[in-house]
Design an enzyme around this catalytic site. Sequence first.
Site, short mmCIF file in Angstrom:
data_model
loop_
_atom_site.label_atom_id
_atom_site.label_comp_id
_atom_site.label_asym_id
_atom_site.label_seq_id
_atom_site.Cartn_x
_atom_site.Cartn_y
_atom_site.Cartn_z
N ASP A 44 -9.40 3.31 -5.46
CA ASP A 44 -8.86 2.60 -4.29
C ASP A 44 -9.88 2.54 -3.11
O ASP A 44 -10.72 3.31 -2.74
CB ASP A 44 -7.74 3.51 -3.85
CG ASP A 44 -6.91 2.73 -2.79
OD1 ASP A 44 -5.82 2.12 -3.04
OD2 ASP A 44 -7.20 2.78 -1.46
N ILE A 45 -9.75 1.07 -2.58
CA ILE A 45 -10.78 0.97 -1.47
C ILE A 45 -10.34 1.61 -0.37
O ILE A 45 -8.99 1.34 0.27
CB ILE A 45 -10.83 -0.60 -1.26
CG1 ILE A 45 -11.23 -1.39 -2.81
CG2 ILE A 45 -11.71 -1.06 -0.26
CD1 ILE A 45 -11.29 -2.74 -2.76
N ASN A 88 -8.46 -6.06 5.55
CA ASN A 88 -7.78 -7.28 5.55
C ASN A 88 -7.42 -7.70 6.97
O ASN A 88 -7.33 -9.00 7.24
CB ASN A 88 -6.85 -7.07 4.73
CG ASN A 88 -6.78 -7.58 3.26
OD1 ASN A 88 -7.98 -8.18 3.04
ND2 ASN A 88 -6.09 -7.13 2.31
N ASP A 92 -9.89 -10.51 -0.83
CA ASP A 92 -10.34 -11.11 -2.04
C ASP A 92 -11.76 -10.98 -2.69
O ASP A 92 -11.84 -10.59 -3.76
CB ASP A 92 -9.42 -12.30 -2.17
CG ASP A 92 -8.12 -12.25 -2.20
OD1 ASP A 92 -7.41 -11.27 -2.32
OD2 ASP A 92 -7.43 -13.62 -2.02
N GLU A 148 -5.29 -2.93 -4.50
CA GLU A 148 -6.45 -2.58 -4.08
C GLU A 148 -6.84 -1.66 -5.20
O GLU A 148 -8.26 -1.16 -4.93
CB GLU A 148 -7.10 -2.45 -2.64
CG GLU A 148 -6.42 -0.89 -2.17
CD GLU A 148 -5.07 -1.19 -1.60
OE1 GLU A 148 -4.84 -0.22 -0.72
OE2 GLU A 148 -4.41 -2.09 -1.79
#
Length: 325
Positions: free
Chosen positions: A190-191, A198, A207, A233
């Site tokens: 997971d980021i 974002n 993206d 994500e």
Amino acid sequence: MAEQRIPPTPTNFAIWFQYYAGSHNDLRNAIDLLIDHNRPFDSRTNQDLFETYIAPQVSAVVVETSERLQALMGAAKEFLATAIADNHSQMQAINEVADQGKAGVDPKALVAQLMNELARAATRATRLEAGFEEKTRELDVIRDSLTKSEQRALTDTLTGLPNRRALDEFLRKAQTMADWGEPLSVLLLDIDHFKTFNDNFGHGVGDQVLRLMAKVLREKVRPQDLPARYGGEELIAVLPDADLAACTDIAERIRRAIGECTITRRSTGEVLPTITVSIGVAQYRPGEPTADLIERCDRALYLAKGGGRNRVVTENELDRAEAAG
């Protein structure tokens, strides 16, 4: 849906109708896992759920292909009917020549007539062969179209990675092998702070980051592994014939590689802040549902988040933390 702040769109209604109907266990498990971990049902997550569990498998490409196949089969029938009729005509003409030979007709005239019939037969055969070759090429085009359609159905459009449908199919096969004693491990990635990223830079840049993460994941896993987009994500990799230690080593290589990436905003050339990821790792326990395996990965991932992010946490560390707390 109101409780989860989900827009009342037709596709979202379809998802939650199936959820409450209880007729789709995989969908129910996926949604329950999202709710348990307070995941937001944003537009991307809702779309992933719909495409993976609800969307009909019969696409416009399949409908078009069916129509083309019907036309192709109709043409083939016509060709065959023509060939049969021509064959009958040819046999009849040759029989007539033979009858004339018995009746004492000039042999030169019979030879000329026979040569004429054979030439006509050869012309018809050539036309027939050309027609079948054309339809064979058309059939090849249809086959390629179906192959590409199947590839698209198993691919996430944003990252180019396999999607949840492809992941489920791969996991089922890998689980079968693992139940015979081969190790099987999974890492879930997971980021870190992706929502803030974002919000600050826009979804277009987000993206771009996801595509970069997918590229790193694809490059760092082994050829026999399956990297896939799990949702939002989150990315995942299934590693057949890899125990927990081997999977952890690969997860660390992925984490370090992502941390070393330089991300440049395409529109301005601005170098963006370093992206880091948290990763949870778990090994399959023979006989367990794969949902339990992924759920352990998810819990390990959240332990990594809670421990400061930018780290890999295994199920062993998860067990110790849960035992202590």
